[in-house]
Write an enzyme that holds these catalytic residues in place. Structure first.
Site, PDB file in Angstrom:
ATOM      1  N   LYS A   1      -2.026 -18.737   5.263  1.00  0.00           N
ATOM      2  CA  LYS A   1      -3.089 -19.191   6.149  1.00  0.00           C
ATOM      3  C   LYS A   1      -3.412 -18.096   7.149  1.00  0.00           C
ATOM      4  CE  LYS A   1      -1.834 -19.723   9.776  1.00  0.00           C
ATOM      5  NZ  LYS A   1      -1.392 -18.660  10.746  1.00  0.00           N
TER       6      LYS A   1
ATOM      7  N   LEU B   1      -1.212 -10.896   2.897  1.00  0.00           N
ATOM      8  CA  LEU B   1      -1.948  -9.736   3.381  1.00  0.00           C
ATOM      9  C   LEU B   1      -2.715 -10.082   4.660  1.00  0.00           C
ATOM     10  CD1 LEU B   1      -3.421  -8.584  -0.067  1.00  0.00           C
ATOM     11  CD2 LEU B   1      -1.647  -7.394   1.247  1.00  0.00           C
TER      12      LEU B   1
ATOM     13  N   HIS C   1      -7.658 -11.553   2.142  1.00  0.00           N
ATOM     14  CA  HIS C   1      -7.279 -12.758   1.404  1.00  0.00           C
ATOM     15  C   HIS C   1      -8.267 -13.111   0.299  1.00  0.00           C
ATOM     16  CE1 HIS C   1      -4.357 -14.665   4.570  1.00  0.00           C
ATOM     17  NE2 HIS C   1      -4.005 -13.447   4.189  1.00  0.00           N
TER      18      HIS C   1
ATOM     19  N   ARG D   1       0.828  -1.201   0.000  1.00  0.00           N
ATOM     20  CA  ARG D   1       0.000   0.000   0.000  1.00  0.00           C
ATOM     21  C   ARG D   1       0.863   1.252   0.000  1.00  0.00           C
ATOM     22  NH1 ARG D   1      -3.620  -0.623   5.138  1.00  0.00           N
ATOM     23  NH2 ARG D   1      -1.648  -1.500   5.866  1.00  0.00           N
TER      24      ARG D   1
ATOM     25  N   ARG E   1      -3.493  -8.916  14.223  1.00  0.00           N
ATOM     26  CA  ARG E   1      -4.135 -10.091  14.803  1.00  0.00           C
ATOM     27  C   ARG E   1      -5.196  -9.719  15.836  1.00  0.00           C
ATOM     28  NH1 ARG E   1       0.763 -10.994  13.217  1.00  0.00           N
ATOM     29  NH2 ARG E   1       1.368 -12.985  12.270  1.00  0.00           N
TER      30      ARG E   1
ATOM     31  N   ASP F   1      -5.687 -17.124  13.527  1.00  0.00           N
ATOM     32  CA  ASP F   1      -4.234 -17.181  13.340  1.00  0.00           C
ATOM     33  C   ASP F   1      -3.680 -18.538  13.772  1.00  0.00           C
ATOM     34  OD1 ASP F   1      -1.730 -15.913  12.652  1.00  0.00           O
ATOM     35  OD2 ASP F   1      -1.295 -15.880  14.785  1.00  0.00           O
TER      36      ASP F   1
END
Length: 416
Positions: free
Chosen positions: A120, A97, A102, A60, A190, A202
């Protein structure tokens, strides 16, 4: 001393892999996002792969992308994400990302004809998982490859572990994964709900997928999930303890903590099998014709997430002899055979596949991803069904915890 040298040498090579000479037409990767996981997940593994070149990165913030490229020896910087996808010289896209992005960017990459290695958890929830992995765009002989990066499943240690597991006979299993309290700041992605934050998404992406592989099926129900909300956003769980019911009344548990105390270090996976009758040869004994041997197997896989650093697989087989057909529980004789094994390469366990002791889970994963792109049959793989099952397990846990599911992308309805 030799084992210590091997440990040190192997781990030094993990972060300093040998440079491979590149083939005449390697697959050229682009990275969407200047993510911290990028070096371990792709940039370092690519160095030792002759058919992979990390060609470009987009972020970005163009300044951040440029600094990232310079630091990691990436020759090009794309102006933005879409510019990278529009580049005809890019064959594959790695997407690390935030989770909430995702679905959108995996779909955009697939529509651009790029093969996608998707960090993941693959997506935010099962609605997105089904919209992505059932999309017609990834079906057909010339369809782009889509892989969720559940990297642990590609390591020979996992293959070795599963060779001792009989999914239909597993009675209980528990997967735990802890991260030390200093690892992530209070405002880390997170802990941001709108970006798909939460320990279940996560850490749970590992533990939930491990449970479905061990049992061979997705759970029927999450019976209980205890969580603790993050300070930054209480909708995001900092830790979780979930209990599932699998078909046949079998039990699975998983725990994860993003702020774990220092005595919680290793990711472990515990599996226990139901008693089964085995041959006397399997038990290593001779028994009279009117007797039979029963085995109860327990397995502990230490550090199943990053076994390339270190790991161990301990198998404890408890044997009992009894009168043939006697279900009363009366035992004639009882003994236990135990062993601990390790597998850093496939050849160590008699499997003819490439590998080096210093190859990480990510390097083994990259090997199979490239093979799949080239049309070879996958030897280890994470299927779309695997990814959807993981999403189902996580959604079940959030529902049991009475926490909202992570938000669904607005693009889901128009994903075709």
């Amino acid at each position: 001393m030799a084992s210590l040298f091997g440990f040190v040498h192997r781990n030094w090579l993990i972060f300093n892999p040998p440079e491979a000479s590149k083939s005449a037409a390697p697959l050229r990767f682009g990275i969407l996002g200047a993510a911290d996981i990028g070096p371990m997940a792709l940039i370092l593994p690519a160095k030792s792969h002759p058919d992979v070149v990390v060609q470009t990165v987009a972020a970005r913030d163009p300044k951040k992308a440029k600094a990232y490229a310079q630091k990691h020896g990436i020759p090009e910087v794309s102006a933005n994400y879409q510019d990278l996808l529009d580049n005809p010289n890019i064959d594959c896209v790695y997407i690390p990302l935030p989770n909430g992005l995702h679905f959108e960017w995996a779909l955009r990459a697939l529509k651009a004809g790029k093969h996608v290695l998707l960090e993941k958890p693959s997506v935010n929830n099962v609605t997105e998982a089904e919209a992505l992995f059932k999309n017609p765009i990834i079906n057909g002989p010339k369809a782009p490859v889509l892989l969720e990066a559940a990297h642990y499943a590609f390591h020979p240690a996992w293959t070795t572990f599963m060779s001792y597991v009989s999914p239909a006979n597993v009675s209980s299993a528990k997967a735990v994964l802890w991260v030390p309290s200093w690892k992530f700041s209070a405002d880390d992605i997170r802990y941001q709900y709108d970006l798909g934050g939460g320990a279940l998404l996560d850490l749970g992406a590992y533990t939930a997928s491990a449970l479905t592989r061990v049992f061979g099926v997705v759970a029927e129900e999450c019976e209980e999930c205890l969580t603790q909300g993050a300070q930054f956003d209480s909708r995001c769980d900092q830790l979780f303890k979930a209990r599932y019911r699998f078909p046949g009344g079998r039990r699975g548990e998983m725990e994860g903590d993003l702020k774990a105390p220092f005595d919680h270090l290793s990711p472990n996976l515990h599996v226990e099998h139901s008693p089964i009758v085995v041959s006397s040869a399997d038990a290593g004994v001779k028994v009279p014709e009117d007797q039979e041997v029963v085995r109860i197997r327990k397995i502990k896989f230490t550090n199943f997430v990053m076994p390339s650093v270190f790991h161990s697989i301990r198998i404890d087989d408890e044997f009992q002899t009894r009168k043939a057909g006697d279900k009363s529980g009366k035992t004639i004789k009882k003994w236990t055979n135990s062993k601990t094994i390790k597998a850093y390469t496939f050849k160590e366990v008699g499997i003819d596949q490439p590998g080096e002791p210093s190859w990480t889970t990510y390097r083994y994963q990259l090997e199979e991803f490239v093979n799949k792109v080239h049309g070879s049959e996958a030897r280890q793989w994470v299927s779309g069904e695997d990814s959807m099952n993981t999403a189902k397990m996580i959604d079940m846990a959030y529902t049991a915890a009475k926490l909202p599911l992570r938000p669904t992308s607005k693009l889901v309805d128009g994903n075709t």
